[in-house]
Scaffold this motif. Structure first.
Motif, mmCIF file in Angstrom:
data_model
loop_
_atom_site.group_PDB
_atom_site.id
_atom_site.type_symbol
_atom_site.label_atom_id
_atom_site.label_comp_id
_atom_site.label_asym_id
_atom_site.label_seq_id
_atom_site.Cartn_x
_atom_site.Cartn_y
_atom_site.Cartn_z
ATOM 1 N N VAL A 1 -61.827 -8.537 18.916
ATOM 2 C CA VAL A 1 -60.963 -9.341 19.768
ATOM 3 C C VAL A 1 -60.279 -10.396 18.900
ATOM 4 N N VAL A 2 -58.954 -10.408 18.919
ATOM 5 C CA VAL A 2 -58.162 -11.354 18.128
ATOM 6 C C VAL A 2 -57.328 -12.190 19.089
ATOM 7 N N GLN A 3 -57.182 -13.467 18.777
ATOM 8 C CA GLN A 3 -56.405 -14.360 19.628
ATOM 9 C C GLN A 3 -55.155 -14.824 18.904
ATOM 10 N N THR A 4 -54.067 -14.945 19.663
ATOM 11 C CA THR A 4 -52.812 -15.408 19.076
ATOM 12 C C THR A 4 -51.919 -15.948 20.178
ATOM 13 N N SER A 5 -50.787 -16.500 19.787
ATOM 14 C CA SER A 5 -49.806 -16.987 20.755
ATOM 15 C C SER A 5 -48.444 -17.049 20.091
ATOM 16 N N ALA A 6 -47.528 -16.227 20.572
ATOM 17 C CA ALA A 6 -46.168 -16.256 20.040
ATOM 18 C C ALA A 6 -45.503 -17.586 20.374
ATOM 19 N N ASN A 7 -45.919 -18.213 21.498
ATOM 20 C CA ASN A 7 -45.317 -19.489 21.908
ATOM 21 C C ASN A 7 -45.623 -20.604 20.920
ATOM 22 N N ARG A 8 -46.792 -20.533 20.293
ATOM 23 C CA ARG A 8 -47.156 -21.560 19.328
ATOM 24 C C ARG A 8 -46.818 -21.159 17.889
ATOM 25 N N ALA A 9 -46.180 -20.001 17.768
ATOM 26 C CA ALA A 9 -45.702 -19.517 16.470
ATOM 27 C C ALA A 9 -46.816 -19.422 15.427
ATOM 28 N N ASP A 10 -48.055 -19.217 15.871
ATOM 29 C CA ASP A 10 -49.167 -19.043 14.929
ATOM 30 C C ASP A 10 -49.646 -17.600 15.042
ATOM 31 N N LEU A 11 -49.133 -16.761 14.170
ATOM 32 C CA LEU A 11 -49.457 -15.345 14.218
ATOM 33 C C LEU A 11 -50.323 -14.926 13.044
ATOM 34 N N SER A 12 -50.932 -15.891 12.357
ATOM 35 C CA SER A 12 -51.677 -15.571 11.142
ATOM 36 C C SER A 12 -52.816 -14.590 11.396
ATOM 37 N N ALA A 13 -53.554 -14.763 12.505
ATOM 38 C CA ALA A 13 -54.672 -13.859 12.801
ATOM 39 C C ALA A 13 -54.167 -12.447 13.076
ATOM 40 N N LEU A 14 -53.044 -12.348 13.788
ATOM 41 C CA LEU A 14 -52.472 -11.042 14.089
ATOM 42 C C LEU A 14 -51.938 -10.383 12.824
ATOM 43 N N VAL A 15 -51.222 -11.143 12.011
ATOM 44 C CA VAL A 15 -50.678 -10.612 10.764
ATOM 45 C C VAL A 15 -51.791 -10.047 9.896
ATOM 46 N N HIS A 16 -52.923 -10.722 9.882
ATOM 47 C CA HIS A 16 -54.047 -10.291 9.046
ATOM 48 C C HIS A 16 -54.562 -8.910 9.469
ATOM 49 N N VAL A 17 -54.723 -8.678 10.778
ATOM 50 C CA VAL A 17 -55.287 -7.400 11.231
ATOM 51 C C VAL A 17 -54.259 -6.274 11.183
ATOM 52 N N LEU A 18 -52.970 -6.615 11.043
ATOM 53 C CA LEU A 18 -51.936 -5.585 10.955
ATOM 54 C C LEU A 18 -51.669 -5.142 9.519
ATOM 55 N N GLN A 19 -52.109 -5.935 8.560
ATOM 56 C CA GLN A 19 -51.830 -5.624 7.160
ATOM 57 C C GLN A 19 -52.449 -4.287 6.755
ATOM 58 N N ASP A 20 -51.644 -3.500 6.052
ATOM 59 C CA ASP A 20 -52.087 -2.215 5.488
ATOM 60 C C ASP A 20 -52.549 -1.227 6.550
#
Length: 339
Positions: A186-205
Protein backbone atom coordinates in the motif's frame (compact mmCIF):
# COMPACT_ATOMS: atom_id res chain seq x y z
CA UNK A 1 -30.66 -13.91 -10.74
CA UNK A 2 -30.78 -14.83 -14.45
CA UNK A 3 -28.17 -14.01 -17.03
CA UNK A 4 -28.36 -10.70 -18.87
CA UNK A 5 -29.68 -11.34 -22.39
CA UNK A 6 -28.62 -9.39 -25.45
CA UNK A 7 -31.28 -7.47 -27.34
CA UNK A 8 -31.67 -7.83 -31.11
CA UNK A 9 -29.97 -4.46 -31.52
CA UNK A 10 -27.00 -5.57 -29.39
CA UNK A 11 -26.71 -8.84 -31.33
CA UNK A 12 -26.80 -6.89 -34.61
CA UNK A 13 -24.11 -4.56 -33.30
CA UNK A 14 -21.89 -7.50 -32.34
CA UNK A 15 -22.15 -8.95 -35.84
CA UNK A 16 -21.52 -5.52 -37.39
CA UNK A 17 -18.37 -5.03 -35.31
CA UNK A 18 -17.09 -8.49 -36.21
CA UNK A 19 -17.70 -7.88 -39.93
CA UNK A 20 -15.94 -4.51 -39.81
CA UNK A 21 -12.96 -5.98 -37.99
CA UNK A 22 -12.73 -8.76 -40.55
CA UNK A 23 -12.67 -6.24 -43.39
CA UNK A 24 -10.01 -4.14 -41.64
CA UNK A 25 -7.93 -7.24 -41.02
CA UNK A 26 -8.07 -8.22 -44.69
CA UNK A 27 -7.09 -4.70 -45.72
CA UNK A 28 -4.23 -4.70 -43.20
CA UNK A 29 -2.94 -8.07 -44.38
CA UNK A 30 -3.06 -7.00 -48.02
CA UNK A 31 -1.07 -3.82 -47.36
CA UNK A 32 1.51 -5.61 -45.21
CA UNK A 33 2.08 -8.27 -47.89
CA UNK A 34 2.35 -5.58 -50.55
CA UNK A 35 5.12 -3.80 -48.65
CA UNK A 36 6.99 -7.04 -47.93
CA UNK A 37 6.86 -8.28 -51.52
CA UNK A 38 7.66 -4.87 -52.94
CA UNK A 39 11.04 -4.76 -51.23
CA UNK A 40 10.43 -1.24 -49.91
CA UNK A 41 11.50 -2.04 -46.34
CA UNK A 42 14.72 -1.95 -44.37
CA UNK A 43 16.36 -4.70 -42.32
CA UNK A 44 14.61 -6.42 -39.42
CA UNK A 45 14.99 -4.76 -36.02
CA UNK A 46 13.61 -5.06 -32.49
CA UNK A 47 10.64 -2.90 -31.55
CA UNK A 48 8.09 -2.09 -28.86
CA UNK A 49 4.38 -1.50 -29.54
CA UNK A 50 3.55 1.95 -28.20
CA UNK A 51 -0.09 2.08 -29.29
CA UNK A 52 -2.65 0.62 -31.68
CA UNK A 53 -4.53 2.62 -34.32
CA UNK A 54 -7.02 0.76 -36.49
CA UNK A 55 -5.13 -1.39 -38.98
CA UNK A 56 -1.74 -0.10 -37.80
CA UNK A 57 0.40 -0.08 -34.67
CA UNK A 58 2.96 2.49 -33.60
CA UNK A 59 6.33 0.84 -33.02
CA UNK A 60 9.34 2.23 -31.19
CA UNK A 61 12.69 0.96 -32.45
CA UNK A 62 15.91 0.48 -30.51
CA UNK A 63 16.98 3.97 -31.62
CA UNK A 64 13.85 5.40 -29.94
CA UNK A 65 12.41 6.45 -33.31
CA UNK A 66 8.76 5.60 -33.90
CA UNK A 67 6.85 4.54 -36.99
CA UNK A 68 3.39 3.38 -37.93
CA UNK A 69 3.45 -0.23 -39.09
CA UNK A 70 1.11 -2.74 -40.68
CA UNK A 71 0.98 -6.27 -39.24
CA UNK A 72 1.99 -9.39 -41.11
CA UNK A 73 -0.92 -11.71 -41.86
CA UNK A 74 0.31 -14.68 -39.82
CA UNK A 75 0.52 -12.76 -36.54
CA UNK A 76 -2.12 -12.59 -33.78
CA UNK A 77 -3.64 -9.30 -32.65
CA UNK A 78 -0.91 -7.07 -31.23
CA UNK A 79 -1.35 -4.87 -28.16
CA UNK A 80 0.47 -2.10 -26.39
CA UNK A 81 3.55 -3.44 -24.61
CA UNK A 82 4.23 -6.22 -27.10
CA UNK A 83 7.87 -6.72 -28.10
CA UNK A 84 8.18 -7.39 -31.81
CA UNK A 85 10.46 -7.58 -34.83
CA UNK A 86 9.66 -5.07 -37.59
CA UNK A 87 10.99 -3.68 -40.84
CA UNK A 88 10.92 0.09 -41.21
CA UNK A 89 9.82 1.79 -44.41
CA UNK A 90 9.79 5.31 -45.80
CA UNK A 91 6.15 5.93 -44.91
CA UNK A 92 5.07 2.77 -43.09
CA UNK A 93 6.73 -0.39 -41.86
CA UNK A 94 5.61 -3.97 -41.23
CA UNK A 95 5.70 -6.01 -38.02
CA UNK A 96 6.97 -9.47 -39.00
CA UNK A 97 7.29 -11.32 -35.66
CA UNK A 98 6.00 -11.26 -32.08
CA UNK A 99 8.19 -12.14 -29.10
CA UNK A 100 6.74 -14.31 -26.32
CA UNK A 101 4.72 -12.35 -23.76
CA UNK A 102 5.49 -12.85 -20.07
CA UNK A 103 2.09 -11.43 -19.08
CA UNK A 104 -1.06 -10.47 -20.96
CA UNK A 105 -3.87 -8.38 -19.47
CA UNK A 106 -7.32 -9.02 -20.91
CA UNK A 107 -10.75 -7.64 -20.24
CA UNK A 108 -14.13 -9.12 -21.13
CA UNK A 109 -16.01 -7.47 -23.96
CA UNK A 110 -19.70 -8.28 -24.49
CA UNK A 111 -19.24 -7.93 -28.24
CA UNK A 112 -15.95 -9.75 -28.86
CA UNK A 113 -15.34 -11.97 -25.82
CA UNK A 114 -12.01 -11.66 -24.02
CA UNK A 115 -10.02 -8.76 -25.42
CA UNK A 116 -6.23 -8.45 -24.88
CA UNK A 117 -5.38 -4.83 -24.10
CA UNK A 118 -1.78 -4.73 -22.87
CA UNK A 119 1.20 -7.06 -22.62
CA UNK A 120 4.32 -7.56 -20.53
CA UNK A 121 2.99 -5.63 -17.53
CA UNK A 122 4.89 -5.97 -14.24
CA UNK A 123 2.36 -4.42 -11.87
CA UNK A 124 -1.27 -3.29 -11.75
CA UNK A 125 -1.64 -0.13 -9.67
CA UNK A 126 -5.10 -0.07 -8.08
CA UNK A 127 -5.84 3.58 -7.33
CA UNK A 128 -8.29 4.40 -4.53
CA UNK A 129 -9.06 7.58 -2.60
CA UNK A 130 -10.95 8.70 0.53
CA UNK A 131 -13.52 10.13 -1.88
CA UNK A 132 -15.27 8.58 -3.72
CA UNK A 133 -15.75 6.05 -0.93
CA UNK A 134 -13.62 2.93 -1.53
CA UNK A 135 -15.52 -0.37 -1.47
CA UNK A 136 -13.85 -3.73 -0.96
CA UNK A 137 -15.75 -5.51 -3.74
CA UNK A 138 -14.60 -2.91 -6.28
CA UNK A 139 -11.00 -3.14 -5.12
CA UNK A 140 -11.20 -6.93 -5.21
CA UNK A 141 -12.33 -6.88 -8.85
CA UNK A 142 -8.99 -5.36 -9.79
CA UNK A 143 -7.02 -7.61 -7.47
CA UNK A 144 -8.69 -10.75 -8.84
CA UNK A 145 -7.97 -9.60 -12.42
CA UNK A 146 -4.31 -9.02 -11.54
CA UNK A 147 -3.87 -12.21 -9.53
CA UNK A 148 -5.40 -14.45 -12.21
CA UNK A 149 -3.25 -12.78 -14.90
CA UNK A 150 -0.10 -13.40 -12.85
CA UNK A 151 0.61 -9.68 -12.50
CA UNK A 152 1.70 -8.14 -9.20
CA UNK A 153 -0.92 -5.77 -7.74
CA UNK A 154 -0.22 -2.60 -5.77
CA UNK A 155 -2.74 -0.47 -3.84
CA UNK A 156 -2.23 3.27 -4.27
CA UNK A 157 -4.08 5.57 -1.87
CA UNK A 158 -4.39 8.94 -3.62
CA UNK A 159 -5.73 12.26 -2.27
CA UNK A 160 -4.11 11.74 1.13
CA UNK A 161 -4.76 15.42 1.88
CA UNK A 162 -8.38 14.37 2.55
CA UNK A 163 -7.25 12.16 5.44
CA UNK A 164 -7.25 15.29 7.59
CA UNK A 165 -10.97 14.55 7.94
CA UNK A 166 -11.26 11.91 10.73
CA UNK A 167 -14.35 10.20 9.31
CA UNK A 168 -12.67 9.68 5.94
CA UNK A 169 -9.48 8.41 7.57
CA UNK A 170 -11.40 5.89 9.67
CA UNK A 171 -13.18 4.54 6.57
CA UNK A 172 -9.94 4.20 4.60
CA UNK A 173 -8.14 2.52 7.49
CA UNK A 174 -10.95 -0.02 7.86
CA UNK A 175 -10.96 -0.82 4.14
CA UNK A 176 -7.19 -1.15 3.81
CA UNK A 177 -6.51 -3.19 6.96
CA UNK A 178 -7.33 -6.64 5.44
CA UNK A 179 -5.08 -5.97 2.43
CA UNK A 180 -2.14 -4.92 4.57
CA UNK A 181 -2.61 -8.08 6.65
CA UNK A 182 -2.45 -10.15 3.44
CA UNK A 183 0.83 -8.56 2.39
CA UNK A 184 -0.46 -6.31 -0.38
CA UNK A 185 1.75 -3.27 -0.83
CA UNK A 186 0.00 0.00 0.00
CA UNK A 187 1.50 3.32 -1.13
CA UNK A 188 0.16 6.77 -0.30
CA UNK A 189 0.38 9.88 -2.45
CA UNK A 190 -1.46 13.04 -3.44
CA UNK A 191 -1.29 14.80 -6.78
CA UNK A 192 -2.86 17.85 -5.06
CA UNK A 193 0.16 18.23 -2.81
CA UNK A 194 2.55 17.56 -5.68
CA UNK A 195 4.44 14.96 -3.63
CA UNK A 196 4.74 11.93 -5.86
CA UNK A 197 8.08 10.65 -4.57
CA UNK A 198 6.61 7.43 -3.10
CA UNK A 199 4.74 6.70 -6.32
CA UNK A 200 7.74 7.48 -8.52
CA UNK A 201 9.81 5.06 -6.47
CA UNK A 202 7.47 2.07 -6.98
CA UNK A 203 7.11 2.82 -10.71
CA UNK A 204 10.85 2.88 -11.41
CA UNK A 205 12.12 0.09 -13.66
CA UNK A 206 8.64 -1.44 -13.88
CA UNK A 207 5.93 -1.61 -16.53
CA UNK A 208 2.80 -0.43 -14.73
CA UNK A 209 -0.85 0.23 -15.50
CA UNK A 210 -3.34 2.30 -13.47
CA UNK A 211 -6.82 0.94 -12.69
CA UNK A 212 -9.56 2.22 -10.41
CA UNK A 213 -13.03 3.70 -10.27
CA UNK A 214 -13.82 7.12 -11.73
CA UNK A 215 -12.96 10.10 -9.58
CA UNK A 216 -10.01 8.66 -7.66
CA UNK A 217 -7.54 10.89 -9.50
CA UNK A 218 -5.94 8.57 -12.07
CA UNK A 219 -5.87 11.26 -14.75
CA UNK A 220 -4.38 13.83 -12.38
CA UNK A 221 -1.64 11.38 -11.44
CA UNK A 222 -0.90 10.62 -15.09
CA UNK A 223 -0.77 14.33 -15.93
CA UNK A 224 1.54 15.00 -12.98
CA UNK A 225 3.86 12.16 -13.95
CA UNK A 226 3.69 12.96 -17.66
CA UNK A 227 3.04 16.69 -18.18
CA UNK A 228 3.64 16.35 -21.94
CA UNK A 229 1.22 13.43 -22.39
CA UNK A 230 -1.78 15.56 -23.36
CA UNK A 231 0.26 17.46 -25.94
CA UNK A 232 1.56 14.26 -27.50
CA UNK A 233 -1.94 12.82 -27.74
CA UNK A 234 -3.08 15.94 -29.56
CA UNK A 235 -0.22 15.66 -32.03
CA UNK A 236 -1.13 12.05 -32.81
CA UNK A 237 -4.73 13.03 -33.52
CA UNK A 238 -3.58 15.66 -36.00
CA UNK A 239 -1.22 13.18 -37.64
CA UNK A 240 -3.99 10.67 -38.12
CA UNK A 241 -6.25 13.38 -39.61
CA UNK A 242 -9.33 11.34 -38.77
CA UNK A 243 -10.20 12.66 -35.33
CA UNK A 244 -8.64 9.61 -33.67
CA UNK A 245 -9.57 9.52 -30.00
CA UNK A 246 -6.31 8.19 -28.60
CA UNK A 247 -7.80 7.91 -25.12
CA UNK A 248 -9.78 4.88 -26.27
CA UNK A 249 -6.65 2.81 -26.84
CA UNK A 250 -3.88 1.81 -24.48
CA UNK A 251 -0.77 3.95 -24.91
CA UNK A 252 2.71 3.40 -23.51
CA UNK A 253 4.72 6.25 -21.96
CA UNK A 254 8.31 6.26 -20.78
CA UNK A 255 8.48 7.95 -17.37
CA UNK A 256 11.21 10.61 -17.08
CA UNK A 257 12.27 9.13 -13.73
CA UNK A 258 12.47 5.60 -15.11
CA UNK A 259 9.91 2.91 -15.77
CA UNK A 260 6.98 2.66 -18.15
CA UNK A 261 3.30 3.56 -17.69
CA UNK A 262 0.53 2.17 -19.89
CA UNK A 263 -2.55 4.35 -19.71
CA UNK A 264 -5.98 3.51 -21.11
CA UNK A 265 -9.60 3.78 -20.01
CA UNK A 266 -10.05 0.31 -21.52
CA UNK A 267 -7.99 -1.31 -18.76
CA UNK A 268 -8.98 0.87 -15.85
CA UNK A 269 -12.04 -1.17 -15.01
CA UNK A 270 -12.60 -4.92 -15.11
CA UNK A 271 -15.67 -7.04 -15.43
CA UNK A 272 -15.29 -10.60 -14.16
CA UNK A 273 -18.27 -12.26 -15.83
CA UNK A 274 -15.97 -14.29 -18.08
CA UNK A 275 -14.68 -16.21 -15.06
CA UNK A 276 -15.99 -19.37 -13.44
CA UNK A 277 -16.52 -19.56 -9.69
CA UNK A 278 -13.33 -21.66 -9.38
CA UNK A 279 -11.29 -19.03 -11.29
CA UNK A 280 -12.69 -16.29 -9.08
CA UNK A 281 -11.65 -18.22 -5.98
CA UNK A 282 -8.09 -18.40 -7.29
CA UNK A 283 -8.01 -14.60 -7.29
CA UNK A 284 -8.32 -14.49 -3.48
CA UNK A 285 -4.82 -15.39 -2.35
CA UNK A 286 -5.83 -16.26 1.23
CA UNK A 287 -8.26 -18.91 -0.03
CA UNK A 288 -5.47 -21.10 -1.44
CA UNK A 289 -4.86 -23.31 1.65
CA UNK A 290 -8.57 -24.13 1.92
CA UNK A 291 -9.58 -24.80 -1.68
CA UNK A 292 -10.29 -28.46 -2.41
CA UNK A 293 -10.55 -29.26 1.31
CA UNK A 294 -14.33 -28.95 1.69
CA UNK A 295 -16.35 -32.15 2.23
CA UNK A 296 -18.15 -31.69 -1.10
CA UNK A 297 -16.19 -31.22 -4.32
CA UNK A 298 -18.86 -28.83 -5.69
CA UNK A 299 -19.10 -26.82 -2.45
CA UNK A 300 -20.41 -23.31 -3.06
CA UNK A 301 -19.22 -22.08 0.35
CA UNK A 302 -22.68 -20.93 1.34
CA UNK A 303 -24.13 -23.17 4.06
CA UNK A 304 -22.72 -26.62 3.30
CA UNK A 305 -21.44 -28.72 6.21
CA UNK A 306 -17.67 -29.00 6.64
CA UNK A 307 -16.96 -26.10 4.28
CA UNK A 308 -13.29 -25.22 4.69
CA UNK A 309 -13.76 -21.58 3.67
CA UNK A 310 -16.63 -20.97 6.09
CA UNK A 311 -14.61 -22.60 8.88
CA UNK A 312 -11.64 -20.37 8.06
CA UNK A 313 -13.86 -17.29 8.30
CA UNK A 314 -15.23 -18.44 11.67
CA UNK A 315 -11.67 -19.01 12.91
CA UNK A 316 -10.53 -15.58 11.72
CA UNK A 317 -8.11 -17.03 9.16
CA UNK A 318 -10.05 -15.31 6.38
CA UNK A 319 -11.41 -11.84 7.06
CA UNK A 320 -15.18 -11.46 7.05
CA UNK A 321 -14.87 -8.34 4.86
CA UNK A 322 -12.97 -10.21 2.14
CA UNK A 323 -15.36 -13.16 2.25
CA UNK A 324 -18.36 -10.82 1.92
CA UNK A 325 -16.63 -9.25 -1.06
CA UNK A 326 -16.13 -12.69 -2.61
CA UNK A 327 -19.84 -13.46 -2.16
CA UNK A 328 -20.80 -10.20 -3.88
CA UNK A 329 -18.55 -10.99 -6.84
CA UNK A 330 -19.94 -14.54 -7.10
CA UNK A 331 -23.49 -13.18 -7.25
CA UNK A 332 -22.42 -10.76 -10.00
CA UNK A 333 -20.91 -13.46 -12.25
CA UNK A 334 -24.16 -14.72 -13.73
CA UNK A 335 -26.01 -11.42 -13.38
CA UNK A 336 -23.48 -9.56 -15.53
CA UNK A 337 -22.70 -12.31 -18.05
CA UNK A 338 -24.29 -11.68 -21.49
CA UNK A 339 -25.82 -14.58 -23.38
Amino acid sequence: MGKRKLTKQQAWRIQKIQDERSKRSQKRDSKADELLVGGELGDEQEGLIISHFGTQVEVEGTNAERQRCFIRANLPALVTGDRVVFCAGEYAGVVVALHERHTILKRPDPYTGLKPVAANIDQVVVVIAPQPTPYADLIDRYLVAAETAGIEPLLLLNKTDLLDQPELKDTVDEVLEPYKALGYRVVQTSANRADLSALVHVLQDRVSVFVGQSGVGKSSLVNSLLPAAALRTSELSQYNQKGQHTTTTARLFHLPTGGVLIDSPGIREFGLWHMSRAELEQGFREFAPFLGVCRFRDCKHEAEPDCALLAAVDEGRISEARFRSYQILVDALDADRPV
